[in-house]
Design a protein around this motif. Structure first.
Motif, PDB file in Angstrom:
ATOM      1  N   TYR A 186     -47.314  17.454 -13.557  1.00  0.00           N
ATOM      2  CA  TYR A 186     -48.806  17.375 -14.065  1.00  0.00           C
ATOM      3  C   TYR A 186     -48.900  18.517 -15.112  1.00  0.00           C
ATOM      4  O   TYR A 186     -50.184  17.439 -15.718  1.00  0.00           O
ATOM      5  N   THR A 187     -49.026  19.242 -14.286  1.00  0.00           N
ATOM      6  CA  THR A 187     -49.549  20.612 -15.146  1.00  0.00           C
ATOM      7  C   THR A 187     -49.364  20.781 -16.746  1.00  0.00           C
ATOM      8  O   THR A 187     -50.947  20.791 -17.618  1.00  0.00           O
ATOM      9  N   THR A 189     -48.804  17.914 -18.966  1.00  0.00           N
ATOM     10  CA  THR A 189     -49.177  17.118 -18.617  1.00  0.00           C
ATOM     11  C   THR A 189     -50.853  17.256 -19.340  1.00  0.00           C
ATOM     12  O   THR A 189     -51.604  16.939 -20.636  1.00  0.00           O
ATOM     13  N   ILE A 190     -51.268  17.798 -18.659  1.00  0.00           N
ATOM     14  CA  ILE A 190     -52.870  18.332 -18.577  1.00  0.00           C
ATOM     15  C   ILE A 190     -53.417  19.433 -19.506  1.00  0.00           C
ATOM     16  O   ILE A 190     -54.138  19.609 -20.531  1.00  0.00           O
ATOM     17  N   ILE A 193     -53.102  17.628 -22.781  1.00  0.00           N
ATOM     18  CA  ILE A 193     -54.019  16.754 -23.015  1.00  0.00           C
ATOM     19  C   ILE A 193     -55.350  17.686 -23.230  1.00  0.00           C
ATOM     20  O   ILE A 193     -56.157  16.757 -24.550  1.00  0.00           O
ATOM     21  N   ILE A 194     -55.502  18.404 -22.967  1.00  0.00           N
ATOM     22  CA  ILE A 194     -56.545  19.600 -23.298  1.00  0.00           C
ATOM     23  C   ILE A 194     -56.317  20.298 -24.679  1.00  0.00           C
ATOM     24  O   ILE A 194     -57.616  19.862 -25.835  1.00  0.00           O
TER      25      ILE A 194
END
Length: 534
Positions: A186-187, A189-190, A193-194
């Motif tokens: 999920y890193t 994914t984050i 998003i950023i």
């Protein structure tokens, strides 16, 4: 040497000052020494250049509104013409490339869903999550519009445009370097998003900065046409993303696309920074309010400029502000449905996939919201913004559900003409909308107000529409997204006719930011005649 706030003295006023003395004014003495009668145009141009480009731009503002009355103004105009052509080219190139960067995410939405989200999800869950991230970028657009709008109203439209270009170029390149979900979970994914939030902030100020930067330098009676050019260049960037997407999808198989193919269009997005570097190199030439102008204001040379955020939130500005958030909803949701989400819809979401869907999408986009845009803008100059926009809004509300159903049948030619007609209807609404937005606000807070209202519309419906449409396909059926057009059309038409204040009468003028240098006050008999600047 004169300061930035020296008066611009033309040939006529020089004679007048010579007759009245003017010896006590050192600035006047410098001008009298430099601009003696009979000097050739090349020497005048060289002297004008020494005065500083801010002064030259102010002279050009005069030249645009009346005949070339003096040799000085003629020389100034010629001196800056070539420079402004290249500024315009850089701005247009930045507009195209920035929207290419932003839209290419949508064309690879399905692949990005596989790369950055958990595998083996049911239905089109990964694609829907990818479009949710795509929509998340729109949540940052009002913030970007507010910040870059304030920057443009206070320090100059070009400065805001330059910052927005850099804010898009480098995050886009970084996105092409991100690790996948398989590598870091999920890193990834984050981080995705950023980066999308940064891109959203950039787009929040870029298009409106480019639009107002252009319209404030052309005659008001041509705002519809020139505004359509700005909009069309953004659409051309989306078209470029569609073409690149088609080429890459045709060149790689699915496994190669997931592994590395999707990264190529994002890595190439760094090209947009070239336009930003050029505009940055000429940023000192911005004719709008720069730091020196603000300093002069504080010293009392001219009235203190009102804070654009306070002006935006003033009571008399609330109706236009709310309308500026409602009216663009149709263009925002309609465009992203019709030319970004639609490519994925024709490929993955319909029962009968459309062959060469991205090629169909690209040709329909080119024929409608690129080539037809100037025609719709010109018509709005001739027949009025509301009239032309109403034709487009009503046509979309009545015909969109049937056109979506036709696209879903899987025939490429039927899909092309249906998408093309949908784009023409959107052009009638979107092309005049740029001029309509700019006309709705006074210059002091124009960029802040337009950018905030416009990007609020995108945050509410533009970004979420592709994800909602994908959900409706799974929950209701493949033709159900057509009703999104109907609902949004009714909201936008209400904003245009009910919420927005009535348009000004034909006799009233629209204020345009054209800062003029102060001139030495002369006797009435000696004051040269000038046309009013409106």
């Amino acid at each position: 040497m004169p300061s930035e706030t020296d008066p611009l003295i033309n040939t006529t006023s020089l004679k007048a000052e010579s007759a009245t003395g003017g010896k006590n004014d050192p600035h006047t003495a410098w001008h009298l020494k430099t601009y003696t009668a009979g000097e050739d145009a090349s020497r005048l141009a060289a002297a004008a250049k020494e005065m500083g480009l801010n002064r030259i731009r102010a002279a050009r503002a005069q030249v645009r509104r009346r005949q070339l009355l003096t040799t000085l103004e003629r020389a100034v105009f010629e001196e800056t013409k070539e420079h402004n052509v290249w500024e315009t080219v850089a701005g247009v190139a930045g507009n195209i490339l920035e929207w290419y960067d932003f839209a290419v995410f949508g064309y690879f939405g399905d692949i990005i869903g596989e790369v950055f989200f958990p595998p083996n999800q049911s239905g089109h869950a990964a694609t829907m999550e990818s479009f949710a991230v795509f929509g998340g970028a729109f949540l940052a657009r009002p913030l970007g519009g507010l910040l870059l709008g304030y920057l443009g109203d206070v320090y100059g439209r070009k400065k805001a445009l330059t910052v927005s270009i850099f804010l898009m170029a480098f995050p886009t390149f970084a996105m092409g370097c991100l690790p996948s979900y398989e590598q870091v979970g999920y890193t990834s994914t984050i981080l995705l998003i950023i980066i999308r939030l940064l891109q959203g902030m950039s787009v929040g100020g870029q298009l409106m900065s480019s639009l107002i930067f252009t319209l404030e330098s052309v005659p008001h009676e041509q705002w519809g046409l020139y505004g359509s050019f700005v909009w069309a260049t953004g659409n051309l960037g989306v078209l470029l993303g569609s073409i690149v997407g088609y080429a890459i999808r045709s060149s790689f198989n699915h496994e190669e696309l997931v592994k590395y193919g999707w990264r190529i269009p994002f890595l190439s997005g760094i090209v947009v920074s070239i336009a930003g570097f050029y505009l940055r190199s000429s940023e000192d030439n911005d004719e709008k309010n720069d730091g020196r102008k603000e300093k002069d204001n504080k010293q009392g040379d001219c009235p203190q400029k009102q804070n654009p955020i306070h002006a935006m939130l003033a009571t008399e500005n609330l109706r236009p502000l709310v309308a500026s958030a409602m009216v663009p909803m149709l263009w925002s949701s309609g465009f992203y449905l019709s030319f970004v989400w639609m490519a994925v819809y024709m490929t993955d979401l319909v029962d009968n996939p459309v062959p060469h869907a991205l090629a169909v999408n690209s040709m329909a986009l080119l024929g409608s919201v690129v080539l037809f845009f100037p025609i719709a803008g010109w018509l709005s100059d001739k027949y009025g913004r509301r009239t032309i926009m109403s034709i487009g809004g009503a046509s979309i509300a009545l015909l969109a559900p049937f056109l979506i159903e036709a696209i879903g049948k899987g025939d490429p030619w039927l899909s092309f003409w249906s998408q093309m007609f949908l784009g023409i209807c959107l052009s009638f609404w979107g092309s005049p909308m740029g001029a309509w937005l700019v006309e709705s606000f006074e210059p002091e807070a124009r960029l802040t107000s337009v950018a905030t209202g416009y990007n609020t519309a995108h945050a509410i419906v533009g970004g979420s529409t592709p994800a909602v449409a994908t959900f409706l396909v799974d929950a209701v059926g493949p033709t159900s997204p057509g009703w999104i057009y109907v609902i949004i059309s009714l909201i936008a038409m209400a904003g245009l006719w009910v919420v927005a204040p009535p348009p000004p009468s034909a006799s009233s003028s629209v204020a345009v930011v054209m800062p003029m240098p102060a001139t030495k006050e002369l006797d009435p008999e000696q004051q040269p005649e000038r046309e009013p600047l409106v």
